[in-house]
Design a protein around this motif. Structure first.
Motif, PDB file in Angstrom:
ATOM      1  N   ASP A  14       1.008  -0.993   0.576  1.00 25.81           N
ATOM      2  CA  ASP A  14       0.111   0.172  -0.273  1.00 25.81           C
ATOM      3  C   ASP A  14       0.563   1.093  -0.024  1.00 25.81           C
ATOM      4  OD1 ASP A  14      -2.900   1.357   0.263  1.00 25.81           O
ATOM      5  OD2 ASP A  14      -1.947   1.999   1.981  1.00 25.81           O
ATOM      6  N   ASP A  15       1.512   1.430   1.232  1.00 26.21           N
ATOM      7  CA  ASP A  15       2.927   2.329   0.668  1.00 26.21           C
ATOM      8  C   ASP A  15       3.846   2.714  -0.403  1.00 26.21           C
ATOM      9  OD1 ASP A  15       1.861   2.341   3.410  1.00 26.21           O
ATOM     10  OD2 ASP A  15       4.155   1.617   4.223  1.00 26.21           O
ATOM     11  N   CYS A  16       3.950   1.390  -1.399  1.00 26.39           N
ATOM     12  CA  CYS A  16       4.120   2.065  -2.344  1.00 26.39           C
ATOM     13  C   CYS A  16       3.415   2.263  -3.546  1.00 26.39           C
ATOM     14  CB  CYS A  16       4.910   0.463  -3.432  1.00 26.39           C
ATOM     15  SG  CYS A  16       6.617  -0.476  -2.603  1.00 26.39           S
ATOM     16  N   ASP A  17       2.567   2.022  -3.059  1.00 25.60           N
ATOM     17  CA  ASP A  17       0.899   2.585  -4.577  1.00 25.60           C
ATOM     18  C   ASP A  17       1.194   3.899  -4.315  1.00 25.60           C
ATOM     19  OD1 ASP A  17       0.558   0.165  -5.411  1.00 25.60           O
ATOM     20  OD2 ASP A  17      -1.530  -0.725  -4.116  1.00 25.60           O
ATOM     21  N   LYS A  18       1.336   4.589  -2.596  1.00 28.34           N
ATOM     22  CA  LYS A  18       0.775   6.064  -2.191  1.00 28.34           C
ATOM     23  C   LYS A  18       1.908   6.626  -2.830  1.00 28.34           C
ATOM     24  CE  LYS A  18      -2.442   5.031   1.626  1.00 28.34           C
ATOM     25  NZ  LYS A  18      -2.366   5.193   2.775  1.00 28.34           N
ATOM     26  N   LEU A  19       3.269   6.121  -2.897  1.00 32.44           N
ATOM     27  CA  LEU A  19       4.854   7.145  -3.008  1.00 32.44           C
ATOM     28  C   LEU A  19       4.410   6.866  -4.689  1.00 32.44           C
ATOM     29  CD1 LEU A  19       7.098   5.353  -1.213  1.00 32.44           C
ATOM     30  CD2 LEU A  19       6.124   7.099  -0.511  1.00 32.44           C
ATOM     31  N   ALA A  20       4.480   5.942  -5.060  1.00 32.70           N
ATOM     32  CA  ALA A  20       3.669   5.514  -6.951  1.00 32.70           C
ATOM     33  C   ALA A  20       3.325   7.256  -7.511  1.00 32.70           C
ATOM     34  CB  ALA A  20       3.636   4.700  -7.501  1.00 32.70           C
ATOM     35  N   ALA A  21       1.915   6.931  -6.553  1.00 33.40           N
ATOM     36  CA  ALA A  21       0.793   8.277  -7.056  1.00 33.40           C
ATOM     37  C   ALA A  21       1.776   9.136  -7.205  1.00 33.40           C
ATOM     38  CB  ALA A  21      -0.231   7.535  -6.179  1.00 33.40           C
ATOM     39  N   ALA A  22       2.485   9.261  -6.373  1.00 33.48           N
ATOM     40  CA  ALA A  22       2.479  11.251  -5.792  1.00 33.48           C
ATOM     41  C   ALA A  22       4.031  10.842  -6.056  1.00 33.48           C
ATOM     42  CB  ALA A  22       3.396  10.524  -3.824  1.00 33.48           C
TER      43      ALA A  22
END
Length: 281
Positions: free
Chosen positions: A73-81
């Motif tokens: 989930d953290d990776c998904d948020k960082l990629a989206a940012a």
């Protein structure tokens, strides 16, 4: 977004990437972390985040084992940012042998949060210096919610003559004023409804000081008593100088900050409010 668990691979990937701005985290990311990533994006060419739950900064009674690990989930948020590179080392990668060299901050590490979390800032400063040496950024962003941590790391960077600009990111809050924190997940529904009281009390103290109140000790005592009457277990409420978190010297005019840490149920919440007008005695 590139993900690198290896120090040599990370260093190779960061060659020729222009101005690097670094945001260290322990994961379990929320909107407050993403705001720091956005701040980093505005400050440089390449944004590097890290996720590492650092055992050194947890005491024997802290929540190292139950600290939430939400890597995908953290990776998904960082990629989206639009974070460019994530450094995600294992414990054996970052500490291939027992850590015997430490950064030992000055006396402030034993005050405020340090009084209740012995060794915490020693562990924080040690891992951040190590991460700085690995990433070699030109700037790094840390949230102001962890005000004492920001001050310790900013002063460490200056005294060690590191060529890194340490930037304080503003605290992101829920609509009711509660500072976003990974530990908010420990709150029950009733505790979550009560939690904004901490910020309201700190803002009231800041308003009173800005209006000329000078009996800081009374303000601190009254605030802690009010919290405890509503079911909190308060570690401290303190008015301090922004620059070094020392007790105001009475000279007047110096920027102040009011800080607090208090337990609500199983969650230990911290918060602060800067005072920029009418400061000092």
């Amino acid at each position: 977004m590139q993900i690198h668990p290896s120090i040599p691979d990370l260093r190779l990937a960061l060659q020729g990437r222009g101005r690097i701005v670094f945001v260290p985290t322990m994961g379990n990311l929320h909107a407050g972390h993403i705001a720091l990533m956005n701040e980093a994006r505005a400050r440089g060419d390449t944004v590097v985040a890290s996720i590492f739950v650092n055992r050194l900064q947890f005491g024997p009674n802290d929540d190292f084992e139950r600290y939430p690990r939400t890597f995908q989930d953290d990776c998904d948020k960082l990629a989206a940012a639009a974070v460019d590179v994530l450094f995600a080392p294992s414990e054996s990668e970052l500490y291939p042998e027992p850590q015997q060299y430490y950064v030992d901050p000055p006396g402030i590490q034993h005050q405020l949060d340090g009084e209740f979390r012995p060794g915490h800032f020693r562990g924080v400063a040690t891992v951040v210096l190590k991460l700085f040496n690995i990433v070699q950024p030109q700037a790094a962003v840390f949230g102001k919610k962890d005000y004492q941590q920001l001050m310790v790391l900013r002063n460490m960077t200056r005294q060690m003559a590191l060529p890194i600009d340490v930037i304080g990111g503003e605290t992101v809050r829920a609509d009711d004023g509660l500072a976003l924190s990974s530990r908010n997940a420990y709150l029950s529904a009733a505790e979550r409804a009560e939690a904004p009281r901490l910020q309201r009390i700190l803002r009231r103290i800041a308003t009173e000081i800005s209006a000329g109140a000078a009996d800081f000790a009374r303000l601190e005592r009254d605030a802690a008593a009010e919290l405890d009457r509503h079911g909190w277990k308060t570690d401290y409420v303190a008015v301090r100088q922004q620059a070094d978190l020392q007790v105001p010297d009475g000279a007047g005019g110096q920027p102040l900050v009011v800080l607090a840490a208090s337990r609500l149920g199983s969650a230990r919440l911290i918060d602060n409010v800067e005072i920029t007008t009418g400061s000092g005695r």
